[in-house]
Design an enzyme around this catalytic site. Sequence first.
Site, PDB file in Angstrom:
ATOM      1  N   GLU A  18      -2.809   6.662   4.024  1.00  0.00           N
ATOM      2  CA  GLU A  18      -1.473   6.566   4.628  1.00  0.00           C
ATOM      3  C   GLU A  18      -1.120   7.843   5.385  1.00  0.00           C
ATOM      4  O   GLU A  18      -0.003   8.348   5.310  1.00  0.00           O
ATOM      5  CB  GLU A  18      -0.421   6.233   3.556  1.00  0.00           C
ATOM      6  CG  GLU A  18      -0.645   4.886   2.906  1.00  0.00           C
ATOM      7  CD  GLU A  18       0.445   4.485   1.925  1.00  0.00           C
ATOM      8  OE1 GLU A  18       0.658   3.269   1.738  1.00  0.00           O
ATOM      9  OE2 GLU A  18       1.093   5.387   1.351  1.00  0.00           O
ATOM     10  N   GLU A  23      -3.654  -2.612   0.640  1.00  0.00           N
ATOM     11  CA  GLU A  23      -2.812  -2.585  -0.554  1.00  0.00           C
ATOM     12  C   GLU A  23      -1.792  -3.715  -0.460  1.00  0.00           C
ATOM     13  O   GLU A  23      -0.779  -3.584   0.225  1.00  0.00           O
ATOM     14  CB  GLU A  23      -2.094  -1.240  -0.713  1.00  0.00           C
ATOM     15  CG  GLU A  23      -3.019  -0.088  -1.055  1.00  0.00           C
ATOM     16  CD  GLU A  23      -2.264   1.200  -1.355  1.00  0.00           C
ATOM     17  OE1 GLU A  23      -1.012   1.160  -1.481  1.00  0.00           O
ATOM     18  OE2 GLU A  23      -2.917   2.256  -1.459  1.00  0.00           O
TER      19      GLU A  23
END
Length: 583
Positions: free
Chosen positions: A159, A235
């Site tokens: 991320e 995710e």
Amino acid sequence: MVSNTIEIKDKFYVNGKPVQIISGAIHYFRIVPEYWRDRLEKLKAMGCNTVETYVPWNLHEPQKGTYCFEGILDIRKFIEIAAELELWVIFRPSPYICAEWEFGGLPAWLLAEDGMRFRSSHPSFMQHTADYYKKLFEITAPLQLPLGGPIILIQIENEYGYYADDTGYLEQMKQLMVDNGACVPFVTSDGPWGDALECGKLEGVLPTGNFGSKMKEQFAVLKEHTNGGPLMCMEFWVGWFDHWGNGGHKTSNMEENCKDLDEALQYGNINIYMFIGGTNFGFMNGSNYYDELTPDVTSYDYDAVLSECGDITPKYEAFREIIGKYAKLPEIEFTTKIVKKAYGKLSCKEKVGLFESLEDLSAPVTDLFPKSMEKLGQSYGYTLYRSSLVKEKKMEKIRLYNANDRAKIYISQKPVATLYDRELLIEHDIAYDFEKGSSIDILMENMGRVNFGPYLDKQRKGIDGSVVINGHQHMNWEHYTLPLDNLHKLDFTKGFQEQKPTFYRFEFQVEEKGDTFIDMEGWGKGCVFVNGFNLGRFWEIGPQKRLYLPAPLLRDGINEIIVFETEGKASEELVLCDKPDLG
């Protein structure tokens, strides 16, 4: 001998054949190793063909140049068990993992270095990462698919597009892995919002997305960045995590989860986050910081597909049915016998105070100014700062500068104030008379370093500035580091004082080992140790009320529990139950 191949084209191809990745997240470091096979068998039985895991740098290199890859950190064994079950592995070794884990997986000793900048091409950060990767990839590089292992994908960073846009750093990270033997395709993962995908992607590397709903819309955004490559939700958030004081255990809408899973499998590939959450053992919970500090609880149950203790849930059954529409469901025998036991009520055997035990647990370090936990060579736990009040006639005001996260202040070992988080940013009125030469003690607790966002650079714990009393800086401090990793040194004959931080010792007999749950009702705040193992934190504000104690941490015969409690609120009893209570 023909080696196996993994390629990324319009789809993922293994040995030239297209495959759909159906994965679940299992963090080996949140589960006792005796239960790895059980969790992986349940993953395969649900229809998954892949397991995904992060790799926590802070556990594998707890001090600079000291490495650990044994026990709960035996990543090779975890990956080999996955291979035995014919599961592929998505390997996410990014220096930073987030994962609601202490400091996002970064080792705390990095904070002792002045001028350090994290997750950037800062030369010192890159050198430390390179040293660590050399050791990590010696163990894991041979486990890649072309070399006969199960690792099919490696993530470059985590991320990163939420954090920064230093593409040069991502290039260096990729090159580090190549130099250390990485030979499978690379991926990045970012949320499909704002600039995150743009900031976090890298030429020639497949971007993947992290999101928990609206799969069709999110995949459409992701498709704009994949250059014709496969779509993957790295995710798929099927639950969420709890922080202390959040009012109750968070759960997701299972009907929505099922709809999103079905939709995702229609459009692409998926990694279910979390398949099982596990436990933030010890002091390893992370925190978030937006308007205030929100430290995560010990349980990382996450409302995942399996519960924290590995139980099959209704979500598991529903997901298995959906996955069965897209993949053949195998028949798997679960080979690990797991039982739950209510060992009942335990009475306190003995107790000893922290102040009485300081010299047994720690050797004082003296300095003119208070030093941060990291500057003292300590990473986790508590630090006690002690000085004498010689020039002050009485306490009127106090302020701690650059202090984190929670301070308990004592004069002549009598409690006068507890300051938490933003209360540490201002001066406080404390009217307290004392005799000249009285002691001042400040017990600082590291509640878990922030694991997300720009506050990563502000995570020194303890007192990193000064203590200002009645408007002047107070000098000359003794520092007692208290990581609490040496409780075998406690001498329970030394006494204790009511309403002070105290260690409480319990014993219980085990004839049959079983998973159990320690009920902390009647206790204030602190942490629990079982046979020397730091099980985690408790806090009466909840939501979590019981701590999960896996059977493999027990031994036949007499077992010892030590509770460290800081608020002077304790019970003479502990109850060991056969059910969890997450609030």
